[in-house]
Design an enzyme around this catalytic site. Structure first.
Site, mmCIF file in Angstrom:
data_model
loop_
_atom_site.group_PDB
_atom_site.id
_atom_site.type_symbol
_atom_site.label_atom_id
_atom_site.label_comp_id
_atom_site.label_asym_id
_atom_site.label_seq_id
_atom_site.Cartn_x
_atom_site.Cartn_y
_atom_site.Cartn_z
ATOM 1 N N CYS A 163 -2.331 9.031 3.249
ATOM 2 C CA CYS A 163 -2.173 8.448 1.944
ATOM 3 C C CYS A 163 -3.126 8.860 0.908
ATOM 4 O O CYS A 163 -2.940 9.166 -0.306
ATOM 5 C CB CYS A 163 -1.645 7.102 1.838
ATOM 6 N N GLU B 276 0.818 -1.196 0.058
ATOM 7 C CA GLU B 276 -0.108 0.044 0.125
ATOM 8 C C GLU B 276 0.765 1.404 0.084
ATOM 9 O O GLU B 276 1.668 1.318 1.043
ATOM 10 C CB GLU B 276 -0.986 -0.172 1.195
#
Ligand code: NAD
Length: 469
Positions: free
Chosen positions: A272, A238
């Protein structure tokens, strides 16, 4: 090249490294600087513990539910420590603790049972999902507990053991959390290792690890994938994001401005899937810039432990330098800081909440993720132009579309090239939904049953039906 061979890190066995409070810039505690050669023993114990942990589904459920209760009860110790080392407001640290407990509960009972497979032939096949073995979970400093639990909760529920490595910027709350959870689990089922590089590199290529699940930057993700190739362990990555928000021409600016602002600035922009670029119809541009600047100027900036703080410091000195550099570069390219644009003149790693206008589309804060409290607002002519600009990035984590006509907004959202597209909000995730970036934002899927299956392998028993063998 993967760093698989080094057995020693920058320190010596028994040494510790300092942990800094980003609100002061001063060290306030330390953590063990574990050496790569200590991993053999840690992974060996995780392999041993796996035998018992994988064998008893019922005991696993009970232990994981007890672990969830224990984390929740430890909130008053965990949350302030997390705020101290990470910088975020205390309420957000409590939210991380709550999310960790919720994840443990969500996944506790999720291990799938056997599944008969039929294709019309006279055989009886059965699919039995099996765990992989010890899992390495490597996480960054922006959501230390929440991102760790996104990895260990499904991995443990699937019957794996986990070796968790937090960022050296935020090791303390993770160590405390693991000690609290471990008390509810058999020994060595969940272990934490802390230390400076090459500890993570060595963990990623350790031959005893069967799945490396990593959250962090694209560059480190690449190194992790190369390292895991040595043992052919499964890899889940990720990575970064550069999410765009597209405002449509029917958007109600007054109604959405505050939500849009916090979608970009929560956790000081160190998310993020924060909004990192805003595209606005040209005729609405100055109104949107003004509305966002209003929230940037009125946000309460301060130490996360201070009552009322809404925006804490940037977590660490190198990240602050990156935010400063990218902003300065964009300003020198001709952008205008409507508000902010500089560090705050006070101790600690504070950067003024910044709204940028007149931003050249090829400038640093548009093409790269700023990962800090800085937001470029760009005007567009046609909707096609906006969608093209939103998709013109090497990242593909999330995106959002904001407008009054929800059907139209949904149609535009469907054109975004990313893993998750939101309408009139951004970055809200449910524990039940998959989370997967495309392009350089990631490999593999986290969240929901898909996150669980990422920690399992199919095992099939194939036999003839009775009387045919
Ligand atoms: P980073 O890549 O520098 O570090 C992440 C982790 O990897 C840390 O624990 C670090 O110590 C470790 N590490 C460093 N070098 C390593 C190596 N060679 N091998 C193995 N491990 C190594 O990232 P960061 O600066 O801590 O975090 C910020 C980045 O994380 C941003 O790019 C952000 O977008 C990304 N991020 C992504 C998500 C997501 O879910 N997609 C979530 C949060 C953060």
């Amino acid at each position: 090249m993967p760093n698989c061979r080094p057995r020693r890190g920058p320190g010596a066995r028994g040494e510790r490294f300092a942990v800094v409070d980003p609100a002061t810039g001063e060290a306030f505690d330390d953590a063990p600087d574990q050496q790569p050669d200590e991993l053999d023993a840690v992974v060996g114990r995780a392999q041993e513990a796996w035998r018992g942990w994988r064998a008893d589904d019922g005991a696993r459920v009970t232990a994981l539910l007890a672990a969830a209760d224990a984390v929740e009860a430890a909130g008053p110790g965990l949350a302030p420590l997390l705020t101290r080392e990470q910088g975020k407001p205390l309420t957000e640290s409590y939210a991380e603790v709550a999310r960790t407990a919720a994840r443990l509960r969500h996944f506790a009972r999720s291990a799938p049972g056997p599944l008969p497979i039929t294709d019309g032939r006279p055989v009886r096949s059965e699919l039995r999902w099996r765990p992989l073995g010890p899992v390495a979970a490597i996480v960054p400093w922006n959501f230390p507990l929440q991102l760790a639990s996104a990895k260990f909760a499904p991995a443990l529920a699937a019957g794996n053991t986990v070796v968790l490595k937090p960022s050296p910027f935020t090791p303390l709350a993770t160590r405390l959390m693991v000690s609290v959870i471990s008390a509810a689990l058999p020994e060595d089922v969940l272990t934490v290792v802390t230390g400076r590089e090459p500890l993570g590199a060595r963990l990623a290529c350790h031959p005893g690890i069967r799945h490396v699940t990593f959250t962090g930057s694209v560059a480190t993700g690449r190194a992790v994938a190369e390292g895991a190739a040595a043992s052919l362990a499964r890899v889940t990555l990720e990575l970064g994001g550069n999410d765009a928000a597209i405002l449509l021409d029917d958007v109600d600016v007054d109604r959405i401005a505050e939500r849009l602002f916090w979608a970009a600035f929560r956790n000081c922009g160190q998310v993020c899937m924060a909004v990192k670029r805003v595209y606005v119809p040209a005729r609405l541009h100055s109104g949107v810039v003004e509305a966002l600047a209003h929230y940037a100027q009125s946000a309460v900036v301060g130490a996360g432990l201070d009552r009322g703080t809404q925006l804490g410091p940037v977590n660490n000195a190198p990240q602050l330098a990156r935010v400063e550099d990218r902003t300065a570069q964009t300003l020198s390219d001709g952008a205008r800081a409507v508000t902010g644009g500089h560090r705050l003149d006070r101790p600690g790693y504070f950067f003024a909440p910044t709204i940028l206008a007149d931003v050249p589309p090829d400038s640093a804060v548009v093409t790269e993720e700023q990962f800090g409290p800085v937001l470029p607002v760009l005007p567009y002519g046609s909707l096609d132009e906006a969608v093209e600009a939103a998709n013109d990035t090497r990242f593909g984590l999330g995106g959002s579309v904001w407008g009054t006509d929800l059907d139209r907004a949904e149609a535009v959202a469907g054109r975004l090239e990313c893993g998750t597209a939101w309408i009139n909000h951004h970055a809200e995730l449910s524990l039940a939904q998959p989370f997967a970036g495309i392009k350089e934002s990631g490999v593999g899927v986290a969240g929901g049953p898909w996150g669980l299956y990422g920690n399992l392998r199919p095992f099939v028993v194939h036999r003839p039906q009775e009387g045919r063998g």
